[in-house]
Design a protein around this motif. Structure first.
Motif, PDB file in Angstrom:
ATOM      1  N   SER A 137       0.840  -1.187   0.000  1.00  0.00           N
ATOM      2  CA  SER A 137       0.000   0.000   0.000  1.00  0.00           C
ATOM      3  C   SER A 137       0.881   1.245   0.000  1.00  0.00           C
ATOM      4  O   SER A 137       1.823   1.356   0.790  1.00  0.00           O
ATOM      5  N   LEU A 138       0.566   2.203  -0.873  1.00  0.00           N
ATOM      6  CA  LEU A 138       1.343   3.437  -0.943  1.00  0.00           C
ATOM      7  C   LEU A 138       1.103   4.325   0.269  1.00  0.00           C
ATOM      8  O   LEU A 138       1.774   5.350   0.438  1.00  0.00           O
ATOM      9  N   LEU A 139       0.153   3.946   1.133  1.00  0.00           N
ATOM     10  CA  LEU A 139      -0.106   4.720   2.338  1.00  0.00           C
ATOM     11  C   LEU A 139       0.854   4.366   3.462  1.00  0.00           C
ATOM     12  O   LEU A 139       0.892   5.043   4.493  1.00  0.00           O
ATOM     13  N   ASN A 140       1.639   3.317   3.295  1.00  0.00           N
ATOM     14  CA  ASN A 140       2.587   2.909   4.319  1.00  0.00           C
ATOM     15  C   ASN A 140       3.905   3.659   4.164  1.00  0.00           C
ATOM     16  O   ASN A 140       4.284   4.072   3.059  1.00  0.00           O
ATOM     17  N   ILE A 141       4.622   3.830   5.258  1.00  0.00           N
ATOM     18  CA  ILE A 141       5.893   4.553   5.245  1.00  0.00           C
ATOM     19  C   ILE A 141       6.964   3.675   4.601  1.00  0.00           C
ATOM     20  O   ILE A 141       7.168   2.528   5.028  1.00  0.00           O
ATOM     21  N   PRO A 142       7.665   4.184   3.567  1.00  0.00           N
ATOM     22  CA  PRO A 142       8.688   3.367   2.893  1.00  0.00           C
ATOM     23  C   PRO A 142       9.914   3.168   3.772  1.00  0.00           C
ATOM     24  O   PRO A 142      10.275   4.043   4.559  1.00  0.00           O
ATOM     25  N   ARG A 143      10.562   2.030   3.598  1.00  0.00           N
ATOM     26  CA  ARG A 143      11.784   1.754   4.355  1.00  0.00           C
ATOM     27  C   ARG A 143      12.992   2.442   3.747  1.00  0.00           C
ATOM     28  O   ARG A 143      14.012   2.611   4.412  1.00  0.00           O
ATOM     29  N   ASP A 144      12.898   2.827   2.470  1.00  0.00           N
ATOM     30  CA  ASP A 144      14.003   3.505   1.797  1.00  0.00           C
ATOM     31  C   ASP A 144      13.489   4.809   1.203  1.00  0.00           C
ATOM     32  O   ASP A 144      13.057   4.855   0.048  1.00  0.00           O
ATOM     33  N   PRO A 145      13.529   5.913   1.981  1.00  0.00           N
ATOM     34  CA  PRO A 145      13.018   7.193   1.478  1.00  0.00           C
ATOM     35  C   PRO A 145      13.760   7.691   0.241  1.00  0.00           C
ATOM     36  O   PRO A 145      13.179   8.394  -0.590  1.00  0.00           O
ATOM     37  N   ILE A 146      15.041   7.345   0.108  1.00  0.00           N
ATOM     38  CA  ILE A 146      15.798   7.793  -1.067  1.00  0.00           C
ATOM     39  C   ILE A 146      15.234   7.152  -2.330  1.00  0.00           C
ATOM     40  O   ILE A 146      15.064   7.813  -3.361  1.00  0.00           O
ATOM     41  N   ALA A 147      14.941   5.849  -2.251  1.00  0.00           N
ATOM     42  CA  ALA A 147      14.338   5.170  -3.400  1.00  0.00           C
ATOM     43  C   ALA A 147      12.994   5.798  -3.750  1.00  0.00           C
ATOM     44  O   ALA A 147      12.675   5.999  -4.932  1.00  0.00           O
ATOM     45  N   MET A 148      12.208   6.131  -2.720  1.00  0.00           N
ATOM     46  CA  MET A 148      10.908   6.762  -2.967  1.00  0.00           C
ATOM     47  C   MET A 148      11.091   8.113  -3.646  1.00  0.00           C
ATOM     48  O   MET A 148      10.375   8.446  -4.594  1.00  0.00           O
ATOM     49  N   ALA A 149      12.065   8.903  -3.175  1.00  0.00           N
ATOM     50  CA  ALA A 149      12.289  10.223  -3.755  1.00  0.00           C
ATOM     51  C   ALA A 149      12.739  10.116  -5.202  1.00  0.00           C
ATOM     52  O   ALA A 149      12.262  10.862  -6.072  1.00  0.00           O
ATOM     53  N   ARG A 150      13.660   9.196  -5.479  1.00  0.00           N
ATOM     54  CA  ARG A 150      14.149   9.036  -6.850  1.00  0.00           C
ATOM     55  C   ARG A 150      13.029   8.581  -7.774  1.00  0.00           C
ATOM     56  O   ARG A 150      12.901   9.065  -8.903  1.00  0.00           O
ATOM     57  N   PHE A 151      12.233   7.649  -7.299  1.00  0.00           N
ATOM     58  CA  PHE A 151      11.137   7.162  -8.126  1.00  0.00           C
ATOM     59  C   PHE A 151      10.113   8.278  -8.345  1.00  0.00           C
ATOM     60  O   PHE A 151       9.624   8.468  -9.466  1.00  0.00           O
ATOM     61  N   GLY A 152       9.797   9.020  -7.292  1.00  0.00           N
ATOM     62  CA  GLY A 152       8.828  10.099  -7.424  1.00  0.00           C
ATOM     63  C   GLY A 152       9.263  11.163  -8.421  1.00  0.00           C
ATOM     64  O   GLY A 152       8.460  11.649  -9.234  1.00  0.00           O
ATOM     65  N   LEU A 153      10.534  11.526  -8.405  1.00  0.00           N
ATOM     66  CA  LEU A 153      11.037  12.518  -9.348  1.00  0.00           C
ATOM     67  C   LEU A 153      10.959  12.001 -10.783  1.00  0.00           C
ATOM     68  O   LEU A 153      10.627  12.756 -11.714  1.00  0.00           O
ATOM     69  N   ALA A 154      11.278  10.709 -10.974  1.00  0.00           N
ATOM     70  CA  ALA A 154      11.205  10.124 -12.315  1.00  0.00           C
ATOM     71  C   ALA A 154       9.761  10.096 -12.816  1.00  0.00           C
ATOM     72  O   ALA A 154       9.495  10.362 -13.997  1.00  0.00           O
ATOM     73  N   VAL A 155       8.820   9.796 -11.925  1.00  0.00           N
ATOM     74  CA  VAL A 155       7.407   9.780 -12.311  1.00  0.00           C
ATOM     75  C   VAL A 155       6.941  11.170 -12.709  1.00  0.00           C
ATOM     76  O   VAL A 155       6.227  11.347 -13.710  1.00  0.00           O
ATOM     77  N   LEU A 156       7.344  12.184 -11.960  1.00  0.00           N
ATOM     78  CA  LEU A 156       6.984  13.551 -12.319  1.00  0.00           C
ATOM     79  C   LEU A 156       7.590  13.942 -13.669  1.00  0.00           C
ATOM     80  O   LEU A 156       6.973  14.656 -14.459  1.00  0.00           O
ATOM     81  N   ASP A 157       8.794  13.458 -13.933  1.00  0.00           N
ATOM     82  CA  ASP A 157       9.464  13.759 -15.195  1.00  0.00           C
ATOM     83  C   ASP A 157       8.695  13.194 -16.378  1.00  0.00           C
ATOM     84  O   ASP A 157       8.551  13.857 -17.419  1.00  0.00           O
ATOM     85  N   GLN A 158       8.188  11.961 -16.256  1.00  0.00           N
ATOM     86  CA  GLN A 158       7.547  11.289 -17.387  1.00  0.00           C
ATOM     87  C   GLN A 158       6.023  11.256 -17.319  1.00  0.00           C
ATOM     88  O   GLN A 158       5.385  10.741 -18.237  1.00  0.00           O
ATOM     89  N   GLY A 159       5.452  11.798 -16.240  1.00  0.00           N
ATOM     90  CA  GLY A 159       4.001  11.713 -16.074  1.00  0.00           C
ATOM     91  C   GLY A 159       3.251  12.997 -16.338  1.00  0.00           C
ATOM     92  O   GLY A 159       2.051  13.084 -16.065  1.00  0.00           O
ATOM     93  N   THR A 160       3.936  13.999 -16.887  1.00  0.00           N
ATOM     94  CA  THR A 160       3.300  15.285 -17.154  1.00  0.00           C
ATOM     95  C   THR A 160       3.558  15.692 -18.609  1.00  0.00           C
ATOM     96  O   THR A 160       4.367  15.076 -19.306  1.00  0.00           O
TER      97      THR A 160
END
Length: 484
Positions: A137-160
């Motif tokens: 569930s994306l509502l849970n706190i990730p164990r690797d915040p760096i991975a979450m940040a990198r993935f989130g930035l990539a999604v913003l790059d290709q999702g707009t």
């Protein structure tokens, strides 16, 4: 009555049964179809000796899913990992190729190679963490915040609408759009970008395996383990009400929310039932299977060693085709996914023959036969394809819905992949696998992490049942763990 009843023998239902049987509980699995597998079935559709995958054919999660890693799937069945995970052919014999080797992929993308590397390499370097992030569930706190940040930035790059800002040529955008179109929906969007980047990360880390013998091999390995640990599987038996399994302490449902509403009836609290009724299903697929007298004559010879083809041309063409489907139209030039498993697994067809698996996206409930549109799109990138076609079989979206009642309207993904439903699948909760009924859990693709053969919905549901109902730890799932 057994300790646990599992309704539905798709990959998620079977995964849940594996976990619970391994824990020493008595488990009974009920499947409406004559064979187990759900989205991972293989059968002869047209001629004897030609094995066609009924739904999924290539399995990006087979070596990456936390469930399959724990289960040791790669030790139980033979998996072929193509050198090229996927590709997007372009006109003029050109093609963008996603090799498992990221460096080789970058080298083939010309002036956009380094831009592609900057997008994907941070995710590939943290592939296991990215996978873990997206498998719950994306509502849970990730164990690797760096991975979450990198993935989130990539999604913003290709999702707009700014998704082309880093590229100057057409190959890299086509490659990214081909994989981003797997979740049926408009592009660019955050959900399509997220799905595509997840799959792209796996393409360059573990690869996209093809099971020898067909996708049924995955389901059969799960079923074999269930039986080896005392579980019972009953096929050809449709459970029509939760009353039929009321004697079990825990019930796992590998079904869609619409089927859960039917099974639960008046037992479901009104608020939870309303949430299930509001769950949205997505658009669909029309599947076309082919028997060929020779391999597909791709104009670019490197495509012969590619596991999955995304046919549709440039990024703009792919986005246009998906926009047509979203608007309720059948594209003249649809986005087509294709794979020729017989090129990697000779057991799939007799000597001198090949099979080709393909599907295109269509509006929900469609009864339109898209064989000609799919054939034309393949012929576009493989002149002479029509000459090697021996026979074909079509499964329309309406046929898919009849084949599996969880595929509402032919939606093989278990629900629309939208931003809202990435968080509310099917309800807004850090543990959406729990239903409102004590001891009853939902494990299907309508729960996180959504579509795909990964077993994670079943794993999450089984973990909750072990904790809530039985107060038991999670068992060892490895092949070396002993059977009863």
């Amino acid at each position: 009555m057994s300790d646990v009843s599992v309704v539905g023998a798709g990959p998620n239902g079977l995964a849940a049964a594996v976990v619970l049987a391994r824990a020493g509980l008595s488990v009974e699995v009920f499947e409406a179809g004559e064979t187990v597998g759900g989205g991972s079935r293989t059968k002869e559709l047209m001629e004897p000796g030609h094995l066609h995958d009924i739904c999924s054919a290539v399995h990006p999660m087979a070596l990456a899913s936390p469930f399959f890693r724990s289960f040791g799937l790669g030790q139980r069945i033979d998996l072929v990992v193509p050198e090229v995970s996927y590709a997007s052919p372009l006109d003029g014999g050109r093609a963008a190729l996603a090799y498992k080797d990221l460096d080789r992929t970058v080298d083939g993308l010309g002036r956009d190679g380094e831009a592609y590397r900057r997008l994907l390499e941070p995710l590939v370097e943290r592939s296991e963490a990215v996978t873990e992030l997206l498998m719950g569930s994306l509502l849970n706190i990730p164990r690797d915040p760096i991975a979450m940040a990198r993935f989130g930035l990539a999604v913003l790059d290709q999702g707009t609408p700014l998704w082309n800002r880093r590229f100057v040529e057409d190959a890299a955008p086509a490659l990214l759009s081909g994989v981003a179109a797997h979740p049926v929906g408009r592009m660019p969007s955050l959900p399509s970008a997220g799905g595509g980047l997840m799959l792209g990360t796996l393409a360059h880390s573990v690869g996209w395996p093809i099971p020898v013998g067909g996708s049924q091999a995955i389901a059969d390995a799960l079923a074999e383990d269930i039986r080896a640990h005392g579980g019972r599987i009953v096929t050809g038996h449709r459970v029509s009400s939760l009353d039929e399994v009321a004697g079990s302490q825990a019930v796992i449902l590998d079904v869609s929310p619409s089927v859960l509403l039917e099974l639960g009836g008046d037992r479901l609290p009104a608020r939870y039932a309303r949430a299930l009724e509001q769950f949205r299903y997505g658009n669909a697929a029309c599947k076309v299977d082919f028997i060929l007298s020779a391999p597909v004559p791709w104009s670019n010879p490197e495509l012969a060693g590619t596991g999955t083809l995304h046919l549709g041309g440039t990024r703009a063409e792919l986005a246009s085709a998906e926009a047509d489907v979203a608007a309720g139209r059948h594209p003249r030039r649809p986005y087509v996914l294709a794979s020729q498993p017989s090129g990697f697994d000779p057991t799939r067809a007799p000597a001198g023959r090949h099979i080709l698996w393909s599907y295109c996206h269509v509006p929900a409930g469609s009864t339109v036969d898209m064989t000609e549109a799919v054939t034309a799109q393949i012929e576009r990138f493989a002149p002479g394809f029509r000459d090697v076609v021996v026979d074909s079989s079509v499964t329309t979206a309406a046929d898919l819905a009849r084949y599996n009642e969880n595929y509402v309207g032919g939606d093989f993904g278990g629900g629309a992949v939208t931003l809202t439903q990435m968080l509310r699948r099917p309800v807004l909760s850090p543990s959406p696998w729990r239903t409102a009924l004590p001891g009853v859990y939902l494990s299907s693709a309508s729960t996180p992490p959504g579509p795909g053969v990964h077993g994670m919905g079943g794993l999450h549901a089984a973990h909750l049942a072990l904790k809530d109902v039985f107060g038991m730890p999670v068992p060892d799932l490895s092949p070396s763990a002993g059977a009863v």
